[in-house]
Design an enzyme around this catalytic site. Structure first.
Site, PDB file in Angstrom:
ATOM      1  N   LYS A 122     -19.289  30.345   3.573  1.00  0.00           N
ATOM      2  CA  LYS A 122     -20.739  29.771   3.481  1.00  0.00           C
ATOM      3  C   LYS A 122     -21.659  30.865   4.050  1.00  0.00           C
ATOM      4  CE  LYS A 122     -22.086  26.473   6.410  1.00  0.00           C
ATOM      5  NZ  LYS A 122     -21.740  25.100   6.582  1.00  0.00           N
ATOM      6  N   ASP A 132     -11.586  30.727  18.993  1.00  0.00           N
ATOM      7  CA  ASP A 132     -12.847  31.115  18.475  1.00  0.00           C
ATOM      8  C   ASP A 132     -12.695  32.353  17.525  1.00  0.00           C
ATOM      9  OD1 ASP A 132     -15.354  32.837  18.186  1.00  0.00           O
ATOM     10  OD2 ASP A 132     -15.324  32.906  20.531  1.00  0.00           O
ATOM     11  N   ASP A 142     -10.933  26.219  14.636  1.00  0.00           N
ATOM     12  CA  ASP A 142     -12.178  25.839  14.877  1.00  0.00           C
ATOM     13  C   ASP A 142     -12.338  25.772  16.451  1.00  0.00           C
ATOM     14  OD1 ASP A 142     -14.474  24.224  13.267  1.00  0.00           O
ATOM     15  OD2 ASP A 142     -14.665  24.059  15.302  1.00  0.00           O
ATOM     16  N   GLY A 170     -12.408  18.908   9.436  1.00  0.00           N
ATOM     17  CA  GLY A 170     -11.309  19.111   8.483  1.00  0.00           C
ATOM     18  C   GLY A 170     -11.239  18.818   6.922  1.00  0.00           C
ATOM     19  N   SER A 171     -12.370  18.547   6.324  1.00  0.00           N
ATOM     20  CA  SER A 171     -12.288  18.182   4.860  1.00  0.00           C
ATOM     21  C   SER A 171     -11.707  19.296   3.909  1.00  0.00           C
ATOM     22  CB  SER A 171     -13.561  17.463   4.551  1.00  0.00           C
ATOM     23  OG  SER A 171     -14.500  18.582   4.138  1.00  0.00           O
ATOM     24  N   ASP A 224     -16.450  27.883   6.527  1.00  0.00           N
ATOM     25  CA  ASP A 224     -17.631  26.900   6.355  1.00  0.00           C
ATOM     26  C   ASP A 224     -18.084  26.996   7.539  1.00  0.00           C
ATOM     27  OD1 ASP A 224     -19.110  25.336   4.968  1.00  0.00           O
ATOM     28  OD2 ASP A 224     -18.087  23.534   5.133  1.00  0.00           O
ATOM     29  N   SER A 244     -18.399  17.990   2.740  1.00  0.00           N
ATOM     30  CA  SER A 244     -18.218  19.321   2.529  1.00  0.00           C
ATOM     31  C   SER A 244     -17.053  19.307   1.613  1.00  0.00           C
ATOM     32  CB  SER A 244     -17.966  20.210   3.551  1.00  0.00           C
ATOM     33  OG  SER A 244     -18.595  19.726   4.859  1.00  0.00           O
TER      34      SER A 244
HETATM   35  N1  SAM Z   1     -15.341  23.060   6.406  1.00  0.00           N
HETATM   36  C1  SAM Z   1     -15.602  21.875   7.517  1.00  0.00           C
HETATM   37  C2  SAM Z   1     -15.149  20.643   6.984  1.00  0.00           C
HETATM   38  O1  SAM Z   1     -15.026  20.476   5.796  1.00  0.00           O
HETATM   39  O2  SAM Z   1     -14.938  19.574   7.685  1.00  0.00           O
HETATM   40  C3  SAM Z   1     -16.713  21.792   8.084  1.00  0.00           C
HETATM   41  C4  SAM Z   1     -17.195  22.817   9.042  1.00  0.00           C
HETATM   42  S1  SAM Z   1     -18.728  22.691  10.187  1.00  0.00           S
HETATM   43  C5  SAM Z   1     -20.056  22.856   8.758  1.00  0.00           C
HETATM   44  C6  SAM Z   1     -19.110  24.063  11.006  1.00  0.00           C
HETATM   45  C7  SAM Z   1     -17.715  24.398  11.971  1.00  0.00           C
HETATM   46  O3  SAM Z   1     -18.006  25.705  12.255  1.00  0.00           O
HETATM   47  C8  SAM Z   1     -17.908  23.556  13.095  1.00  0.00           C
HETATM   48  O4  SAM Z   1     -17.048  22.680  13.506  1.00  0.00           O
HETATM   49  C9  SAM Z   1     -18.109  24.604  14.461  1.00  0.00           C
HETATM   50  O5  SAM Z   1     -17.360  24.258  15.758  1.00  0.00           O
HETATM   51  C10 SAM Z   1     -17.476  25.783  13.701  1.00  0.00           C
HETATM   52  N2  SAM Z   1     -17.528  27.214  14.325  1.00  0.00           N
HETATM   53  C11 SAM Z   1     -18.855  27.441  14.609  1.00  0.00           C
HETATM   54  N3  SAM Z   1     -18.497  28.803  15.417  1.00  0.00           N
HETATM   55  C12 SAM Z   1     -17.413  28.990  15.370  1.00  0.00           C
HETATM   56  C13 SAM Z   1     -16.631  30.088  16.135  1.00  0.00           C
HETATM   57  N4  SAM Z   1     -16.936  31.051  16.620  1.00  0.00           N
HETATM   58  N5  SAM Z   1     -15.003  29.800  15.912  1.00  0.00           N
HETATM   59  C14 SAM Z   1     -14.413  28.785  15.470  1.00  0.00           C
HETATM   60  N6  SAM Z   1     -15.312  27.842  14.606  1.00  0.00           N
HETATM   61  C15 SAM Z   1     -16.369  27.919  14.782  1.00  0.00           C
END
Ligand code: SAM
Length: 312
Positions: free
Chosen positions: A163, A98, A82, A53-54, A123, A25
């Site tokens: 996103k 959250d 996250d 974390g990227s 994201d 990502s």
């Molecule tokens: N941008 C990140 C990266 O580059 O590494 C990737 C993000 S990943 C696609 C989506 C993230 O959304 C997941 O780690 C998930 O735990 C988080 N997520 C989903 N619902 C959430 C919430 N209500 N609060 C915090 N994080 C949430």
């Protein structure tokens, strides 16, 4: 699909590992920034839904390691939020929280010393159930939570990038964003698979109505939150059905593809040439960061200690 074949099939996956990024990502944020340059001169940044974390790694590299004004580094802060725990990243404060809970906003503001952010990105992706309508609804709710939190922490003229999945009701979101930002673009980086509905909204120039004061409250619905932001905003919320709509209220954000035509195509399969020179031979690389707390961890521990009993 094995580790090696994924390296060939998805060159972004391989390139991420070569460059030390925890996820492919990273290239989505980099390609969006190539087009919009929103990562220049930032001080306070929030990365919502940040694990593994990227995006935070990209932010840390651009804001600190490649900074054109390193003398200002002490004033800079990146907060990554996250639900999942995250392994540490240089110059990034991680919060396991959250984004839909108002307490998270309070914790971010506290870390920023009540100063507002220049840039917020999200994201976020919830766990998929496979029930298409439910998944779409939960994803929309997550975007709305990210937007609500953003309106409380973004400073005027700040940038929000998130996103989205271009589903049925996405033009309602575009309309809503149009009341809050000077410019809203829907962008698709080359590293985001063409076959996926995924895209990113790039919202530039935060400029909410002068008499509107956002206030996060668990007991308020999305409609109530945006009440007063614009007189017909309550009609534009995602939960509402289209019957409430008039054609002239629909808006379509300009669509932009970014990343350049010569960048790697995420839907293509690339052949990695074998070589007789061991230095040149492409080895499959190990992940940059192993999962911190995967759901299968307990099962692995039980298996290793011989305590995993399978029912017959
Ligand atoms: N941008 C990140 C990266 O580059 O590494 C990737 C993000 S990943 C696609 C989506 C993230 O959304 C997941 O780690 C998930 O735990 C988080 N997520 C989903 N619902 C959430 C919430 N209500 N609060 C915090 N994080 C949430």
């Amino acid at each position: 699909m094995g580790k090696g074949s994924k390296d060939k099939r998805d060159l972004y996956y391989r390139k991420a590992k070569e460059l030390g990024y925890r996820a492919r990502s990273a290239f989505k944020l980099l390609q969006l920034n190539e087009e919009f340059h929103f990562l220049d001169d930032l001080e306070r940044v929030v990365d919502l839904c940040a694990a593994p974390g990227s995006w935070s790694q990209v932010l840390s590299r651009i804001m600190f390691e490649e900074s054109k004004n390193p003398e200002n580094n002490d004033n800079k802060k990146i907060i990554a939020v996250d639900l999942q725990p995250m392994s540490p990243i240089d110059n990034v404060t991680t919060l396991q929280a959250d984004i839909t809970h108002p307490r998270t906003l309070a914790r971010i503001l506290e870390l920023f010393g009540n100063e507002k952010a220049d840039f917020v990105c999200s994201d976020g992706a919830p766990d998929v159930t496979g029930l298409h309508d439910l998944d779409e609804y939960v994803q929309q709710q997550l975007i709305m939570s990210a937007l609500q939190l953003t309106t409380c922490i973004l400073k005027p003229q700040g940038t929000f990038v998130a996103k989205i999945f271009r589903g049925r009701d996405i033009d309602m979101l575009y309309s809503q964003l149009g009341y809050l930002f000077d410019r809203v673009v829907c962008a698709k980086p080359r590293s985001s698979r063409g076959t996926s509905l995924e895209a990113f909204i790039v919202c530039l120039g935060y400029n909410p109505p002068a008499n509107w004061e956002p206030e996060l409250d668990m007991n308020k619905s999305v409609e109530e939150f945006f009440q007063g932001c614009y007189k017909s905003v309550s009609k534009l919320t995602i939960e509402d059905k289209l019957i409430e709509w008039h054609d002239e209220e629909r808006s379509v954000a300009p669509f932009m593809s970014c990343g350049g035509l010569n960048s790697i195509d995420s839907d293509a399969t690339y052949h990695i040439e074998p070589s007789n020179d061991p230095q040149q031979t492409r080895q499959s690389l190990d992940p940059i960061q192993s999962p911190t707390n995967p759901p299968y961890k307990k099962a692995l521990e039980l298996k290793r200690s011989g305590k995993l009993n399978r029912g017959v």
